[in-house]
Design an enzyme around this catalytic site. Structure first.
Site, PDB file in Angstrom:
ATOM      1  N   ASP A  20      -6.024  -6.335  10.564  1.00 29.47           N
ATOM      2  CA  ASP A  20      -6.161  -7.795  10.665  1.00 29.47           C
ATOM      3  C   ASP A  20      -5.480  -8.486   9.492  1.00 29.47           C
ATOM      4  OD1 ASP A  20      -8.081  -6.722   8.928  1.00 29.47           O
ATOM      5  OD2 ASP A  20      -9.651  -8.135   9.531  1.00 29.47           O
ATOM      6  N   ARG A  21      -5.553  -7.890   8.297  1.00 32.74           N
ATOM      7  CA  ARG A  21      -4.850  -8.451   7.139  1.00 32.74           C
ATOM      8  C   ARG A  21      -3.339  -8.434   7.374  1.00 32.74           C
ATOM      9  NH1 ARG A  21      -6.736  -4.935   2.237  1.00 32.74           N
ATOM     10  NH2 ARG A  21      -5.396  -6.376   1.063  1.00 32.74           N
ATOM     11  N   TYR A  33       0.828  -1.202   0.000  1.00 35.35           N
ATOM     12  CA  TYR A  33       0.000   0.000   0.000  1.00 35.35           C
ATOM     13  C   TYR A  33       0.868   1.259   0.000  1.00 35.35           C
ATOM     14  CZ  TYR A  33      -4.686  -1.997   0.920  1.00 35.35           C
ATOM     15  OH  TYR A  33      -5.899  -2.639   0.831  1.00 35.35           O
TER      16      TYR A  33
END
Length: 247
Positions: free
Chosen positions: A103-104, A94
């Site tokens: 959480d990812r 990103y």
């Protein structure tokens, strides 16, 4: 003893960890109670932990409510995990790393701790996330699709003649309720198989890891080979906690 918690959109899952082993654990959905009330219901009878490490995608109100209860009850500052550009051997794709769901990020950190192979991390919750992690630790990117509950709720909300009824996931549904439940399960399973299959075709073979609250429901309907890791998030939180302690 540490308390580790995964605060999602639908439920809170938690485990205690001592000496690298997961001990007590539990989960609950939040009803009309406050976040502090939920924390009391979940953890009031636990012995005092030395640390509390939480990954949350439930927003600032959840973080504030949980942190307030933990500070008042145990006098501990809660450690909330956030996504960063790099950590624990993996690198975020990103441009704005903090915008990735934490959480990812935690799930990929766990995947890296479990294997140094290319892997495809599938988390089946309110949303289904699929992330590709290269053998050298690069996050190649991923996708997000609605989970089974969101699919069903969209039908109930946007149609006039489909009432919200509990059904069974049948491939050949013979009632509307079974058709809806079967459609959601097979849509999610087909999406997971299809998307991971395309990722593998594009980048190469790897280990497909499956986790999340709905993973056990989806798993029997998948056609590919997957390794079910129900404790993937807790494993990632344990790795992060150990890294922070070593600093």
């Amino acid at each position: 003893m540490m308390l580790l918690a995964d605060v999602g959109n639908s439920r809170v899952k938690w485990a205690t960890c001592q000496g690298g082993e997961f001990l007590r654990r539990g989960q609950a959905s939040r009803g009309e109670e406050t976040w502090a009330g939920l924390a009391a219901r979940l953890w009031a009878d636990l012995p005092q932990p030395t640390r509390v490490v939480i990954v949350s995608v439930a927003g600032p109100e959840a973080r504030a409510g949980l942190a307030e209860w933990i500070d008042r009850h145990w006098g501990i500052e809660t450690e909330f995990v956030v996504s960063t550009a790099a950590a624990c051997g993996i690198r975020n794709s990103y441009a704005e790393p903090e915008r990735m769901g934490a959480d990812r990020w935690v799930a990929m950190i766990a995947a890296r701790a479990l294997t140094d192979r290319t892997c495809y991390v599938v988390d089946c919750g309110t949303a289904v996330t699929i992330d590709a992690l290269a053998a050298d630790g690069r996050h190649l990117g991923g996708v997000i699709i609605p989970g089974m509950r969101l699919m069903r709720e969209a039908l109930y909300r946007e149609t006039r003649q489909i009432p919200p009824e509990v059904g069974e996931a049948r491939l050949f549904g013979q009632s509307t309720r079974d058709c809806v439940w079967g459609g959601a399960v097979y849509a999610v399973a087909s999406a997971i198989d299809g998307i991971t299959g395309r990722m593998i075709a594009d980048h190469g073979s790897g280990l497909r890891l499956l986790t999340g609250g709905d993973a056990e429901i989806v798993l029997p309907h998948l056609q590919g080979e997957y390794r079910w890791e129900p404790d993937l998030i807790f494993t990632g939180l344990r790795v992060i906690a150990a890294r922070d302690q070593a600093k």
